[in-house]
Design an enzyme around this catalytic site. Structure first.
Site, mmCIF file in Angstrom:
data_model
loop_
_atom_site.group_PDB
_atom_site.id
_atom_site.type_symbol
_atom_site.label_atom_id
_atom_site.label_comp_id
_atom_site.label_asym_id
_atom_site.label_seq_id
_atom_site.Cartn_x
_atom_site.Cartn_y
_atom_site.Cartn_z
ATOM 1 C CG LEU A 74 -2.052 -1.078 1.219
ATOM 2 C CD1 LEU A 74 -3.029 -0.838 2.365
ATOM 3 C CD2 LEU A 74 -2.830 -1.158 -0.093
ATOM 4 C CG ASN A 129 -7.693 -2.794 -0.030
ATOM 5 O OD1 ASN A 129 -7.981 -3.976 0.209
ATOM 6 N ND2 ASN A 129 -6.493 -2.416 -0.443
ATOM 7 C CB CYS A 132 -3.872 -4.784 1.393
ATOM 8 S SG CYS A 132 -2.178 -4.824 0.773
ATOM 9 C CB ILE A 193 -10.878 -12.018 -5.535
ATOM 10 C CG1 ILE A 193 -9.974 -12.532 -6.650
ATOM 11 C CG2 ILE A 193 -12.133 -12.797 -5.428
ATOM 12 C CD1 ILE A 193 -9.525 -13.980 -6.526
HETATM 13 C C1 LIG Z 1 1.200 -4.217 -8.232
HETATM 14 C C2 LIG Z 1 -0.168 -4.362 -7.652
HETATM 15 C C3 LIG Z 1 -0.618 -3.421 -6.720
HETATM 16 C C4 LIG Z 1 -1.897 -3.535 -6.164
HETATM 17 N N1 LIG Z 1 -2.328 -2.597 -5.271
HETATM 18 C C5 LIG Z 1 -3.589 -2.671 -4.779
HETATM 19 C C6 LIG Z 1 -4.087 -1.654 -3.925
HETATM 20 O O1 LIG Z 1 -3.421 -0.657 -3.605
HETATM 21 N N2 LIG Z 1 -5.358 -1.797 -3.459
HETATM 22 C C7 LIG Z 1 -6.168 -2.858 -3.804
HETATM 23 O O2 LIG Z 1 -7.319 -2.924 -3.369
HETATM 24 N N3 LIG Z 1 -5.706 -3.825 -4.644
HETATM 25 C C8 LIG Z 1 -4.462 -3.752 -5.130
HETATM 26 N N4 LIG Z 1 -4.026 -4.706 -5.997
HETATM 27 C C9 LIG Z 1 -4.935 -5.802 -6.392
HETATM 28 C C10 LIG Z 1 -5.639 -5.483 -7.728
HETATM 29 O O3 LIG Z 1 -6.425 -4.320 -7.621
HETATM 30 C C11 LIG Z 1 -6.516 -6.652 -8.199
HETATM 31 O O4 LIG Z 1 -7.604 -6.810 -7.307
HETATM 32 C C12 LIG Z 1 -5.758 -7.961 -8.289
HETATM 33 O O5 LIG Z 1 -4.451 -7.762 -8.785
HETATM 34 C C13 LIG Z 1 -6.485 -8.978 -9.174
HETATM 35 O O6 LIG Z 1 -6.625 -8.493 -10.482
HETATM 36 P P1 LIG Z 1 -5.574 -8.865 -11.682
HETATM 37 O O7 LIG Z 1 -5.375 -10.344 -11.612
HETATM 38 O O8 LIG Z 1 -6.236 -8.412 -12.929
HETATM 39 O O9 LIG Z 1 -4.325 -8.116 -11.388
HETATM 40 C C14 LIG Z 1 -2.742 -4.619 -6.553
HETATM 41 C C15 LIG Z 1 -2.287 -5.543 -7.494
HETATM 42 C C16 LIG Z 1 -1.026 -5.433 -8.052
HETATM 43 C C17 LIG Z 1 -0.591 -6.444 -9.065
#
Ligand SMILES: Cc1cc2nc3c(=O)[nH]c(=O)nc-3n(C[C@H](O)[C@H](O)[C@H](O)COP(=O)(O)O)c2cc1C
Length: 315
Positions: A74, A129, A132, A193
């Protein structure tokens, strides 16, 4: 044939369902050279916390065979900086803004909700959120006790009339049960998710490829899991759902729409193909034209469950 991609959630109208997953789109302007942010249905910000956070030590991302691990923790410049330096950018952009928030305590959740409630001209919804996996305070560890989740979402609901989504992950426990409880506390929808905790090891050093032992797994590897949860939550509660978890191309996006997703948040794919969001948007349009579907509403939730086809019914 013109197709209508308009998506309505409560009192909000989005020009299309394609958005970006929190934390995977910088602060938006970094992507402006690849994608016209105006084309997106909405923008979900990186999670904002009250105080600035440096995040975890590096390395904090690594590739795996079917996705990536991240342990960003975060990282963000905090609420004050966001208000001063980012809100004016979004005010000009005029794309519906969904701000992702996380507190290290219930009072921080309150403060964030109260602050963004006063910015309704630019902030249209909050994504709370709760999940995390990469932080010691707040995040999944803090939220493992269900009463804390409920206190946090109640605090948010008490302070804002904005549309609210609770972002949950299987790491918190039973997703379906938790979704039901946060809806009871007044959350308008669910975001599904967040990442799933995983590991990757450098076999030469025998140590983690991240500075920490674990990171959150995202990308194609988690798509079937995310799809199943979106389907189940939609079926059980019929509330608005933001889907994320391996949405990388048009086919992925269509699958999530068919199980009922309202918004499609593209995450890890942005790192691989910076224009993934607009490619997906064009792909959905092309599919609808080919299938002669004029209104996205006809596609959304059109999945035919096995039991309706007289086959095995899953729960
Ligand atoms: C580098 C990175 C940073 C992320 N930072 C956050 C965040 O700050 N807050 C959050 O709710 N999810 C965060 N996520 C999760 C994504 O929002 C998402 O829910 C998760 O990666 C699944 O989607 P995807 O498979 O398309 O990446 C992060 C994911 C990645 C890869």
């Amino acid at each position: 044939m013109k197709v209508d991609l308009t998506t309505t959630i409560k009192n909000l109208k989005f020009r299309n369902p394609v958005t970006v997953a929190s934390g995977t789109y910088g602060t938006t302007d970094e992507y402006a050279g690849y994608v016209e942010p105006k084309k997106l249905g909405a923008i979900i910000t990186k999670t904002i916390t009250v105080k600035p956070r440096a995040g975890n030590p590096m390395p904090r991302i690594c590739e795996t065979s079917a996705g990536m691990l991240n342990a960003i923790g975060l990282q963000n410049k905090g609420l004050e900086d966001f208000l001063k330096n980012k809100i004016p950018y979004f005010q000009k952009l005029k794309v519906p803004l969904i701000v992702s928030i996380a507190g290290e305590s219930v009072s921080e959740f309150s403060k964030l909700a109260e602050t963004f409630d006063r910015l309704k001209d630019v902030v249209k919804a909050l994504e709370v959120n709760l999940s995390c996996p990469n932080v010691e305070t707040g995040g999944v560890n803090f939220m493992k006790k269900q009463e804390r989740i409920l206190d946090a979402v109640k605090a948010v609901r008490d302070k804002t009339s904005l549309v609210t989504f609770a972002k949950i992950s299987p790491e918190l426990g039973d997703v379906i049960e938790i979704a039901g409880k946060v809806i009871e506390q007044g959350m308008d929808g669910i975001s599904l998710i967040n990442t799933l905790r995983g590991m990757a090891i450098n076999i030469h050093t025998r140590s983690s490829r991240l500075a920490k032992d674990f990171g959150g797994l995202s990308g194609p590897a988690i798509k079937p899991v995310a799809l199943r949860y979106v389907y189940q939550v939609k079926k059980e509660y019929n509330v608005p759902v933001i889907a994320s978890g391996g949405i990388c191309d048009t086919r992925d996006a269509l699958e999530f729409l068919m199980v009922g997703a309202d918004l499609l948040a593209v995450g890890t794919a942005n790192f691989v193909i910076p224009a993934a969001t607009v490619d997906i948007l064009k792909g959905i349009e092309a599919f609808m034209k080919k299938e002669k579907i004029q209104d996205l509403g006809k596609l959304r939730g059109s999945y035919k469950p096995a039991c309706e086809r007289g086959e095995g019914c899953s729960r």
